[in-house]
Design an enzyme around this catalytic site. Structure first.
Site, PDB file in Angstrom:
ATOM      1  N   HIS A  54       6.019  17.517  27.992  1.00  0.00           N
ATOM      2  CA  HIS A  54       7.292  18.135  27.667  1.00  0.00           C
ATOM      3  C   HIS A  54       7.340  18.114  26.171  1.00  0.00           C
ATOM      4  CE1 HIS A  54      10.016  17.932  31.308  1.00  0.00           C
ATOM      5  NE2 HIS A  54       9.164  18.440  31.602  1.00  0.00           N
ATOM      6  N   GLU A  56       9.370  17.572  23.800  1.00  0.00           N
ATOM      7  CA  GLU A  56       9.959  16.570  22.922  1.00  0.00           C
ATOM      8  C   GLU A  56       9.086  15.470  23.118  1.00  0.00           C
ATOM      9  OE1 GLU A  56      11.164  18.396  25.769  1.00  0.00           O
ATOM     10  OE2 GLU A  56      13.509  18.011  25.748  1.00  0.00           O
ATOM     11  N   CYS A  91      15.327  16.591  29.176  1.00  0.00           N
ATOM     12  CA  CYS A  91      15.392  16.563  30.535  1.00  0.00           C
ATOM     13  C   CYS A  91      15.880  14.969  30.818  1.00  0.00           C
ATOM     14  CB  CYS A  91      14.328  16.574  31.386  1.00  0.00           C
ATOM     15  SG  CYS A  91      12.716  15.553  30.876  1.00  0.00           S
ATOM     16  N   CYS A 101      12.660  12.956  29.010  1.00  0.00           N
ATOM     17  CA  CYS A 101      12.839  12.810  27.600  1.00  0.00           C
ATOM     18  C   CYS A 101      13.962  12.245  27.365  1.00  0.00           C
ATOM     19  CB  CYS A 101      12.667  14.321  26.857  1.00  0.00           C
ATOM     20  SG  CYS A 101      11.088  15.182  27.480  1.00  0.00           S
TER      21      CYS A 101
END
Ligand SMILES: Nc1nc(=O)c(N)c(NC[C@H](O)[C@H](O)[C@H](O)COP(=O)(O)O)[nH]1
Ligand SMILES: [Zn+2]
Length: 167
Positions: A54, A56, A91, A101
């Site tokens: 992801h 992040e 998320c 995350c």
């Protein structure tokens, strides 16, 4: 305020545009910023780092790798007031089962055990396409991490985020 939040969110959106579209996730961009100076410490986009990563997560792991640290130790090299700018809220659950995350952000502590990332600026809430309502903001706030919506880029953020979804 020393930082221009909308300009930084726009920079995160520029990162999101680099993400290869996929039907099973969103194309997101993120920055890790020193809130005292406005310096961008790291940038990332979905799938930038190998694996099903992801945006992040990429910010955190890239900065950690630059200091030969594991991702969970990245707080060691963060300034006292770091923030994440992410085009989509972090998320809180992932269909792949990978660590969300929100949990990655919460576990990022500095040397004296305090939260190293104290603010999360988000461009949009997560659409309820994969995992229903994202309760991540509540969890972040419970850990003293403030979530702030930066308005104005929603339409373009969502257009980029869903580029890989069938129309
Ligand atoms: N904030 C955020 N940054 C991202 O870089 C990204 N891809 C998502 N997407 C959220 C969505 O809920 C998950 O992408 C799906 O739940 C599938 O999970 P995986 O990504 O395969 O682990 N959300
Ligand atoms: Zn995530």
């Amino acid at each position: 305020d020393v930082v221009d939040h909308k300009a930084l969110m726009q920079e995160a959106l520029e990162e999101a545009k680099k993400s290869p579209p996929k039907p099973t996730n969103f194309c997101v961009g993120a920055l890790l910023v020193d809130m005292e100076t406005g310096e961008v410490l790291s940038r990332g986009y979905t799938l930038e780092v190998e694996g099903n990563t992801h945006a992040e997560q990429c910010c955190l792991v890239k900065l950690a790798q630059a200091h030969s640290l594991p991702e969970e130790r990245v707080g060691d090299v963060l300034p006292p007031h770091a923030a994440i700018y992410t085009t989509m809220e972090p998320c809180n659950m992932r269909l792949s089962g990978s660590l969300p995350c929100v949990d990655r952000i919460i576990r990022t502590k500095n040397k004296d055990g305090a939260a190293a990332i104290t603010k999360v600026y988000l461009g949009v809430k997560e659409p309820e396409k994969f995992v229903g309502q994202n309760k991540g903001r509540t969890k972040l706030e419970e850990h003293g991490i403030e979530c702030i919506h930066i308005p104005g880029l929603e339409e373009e953020i969502l257009q980029v985020a869903t580029a890989g979804h069938e129309k």
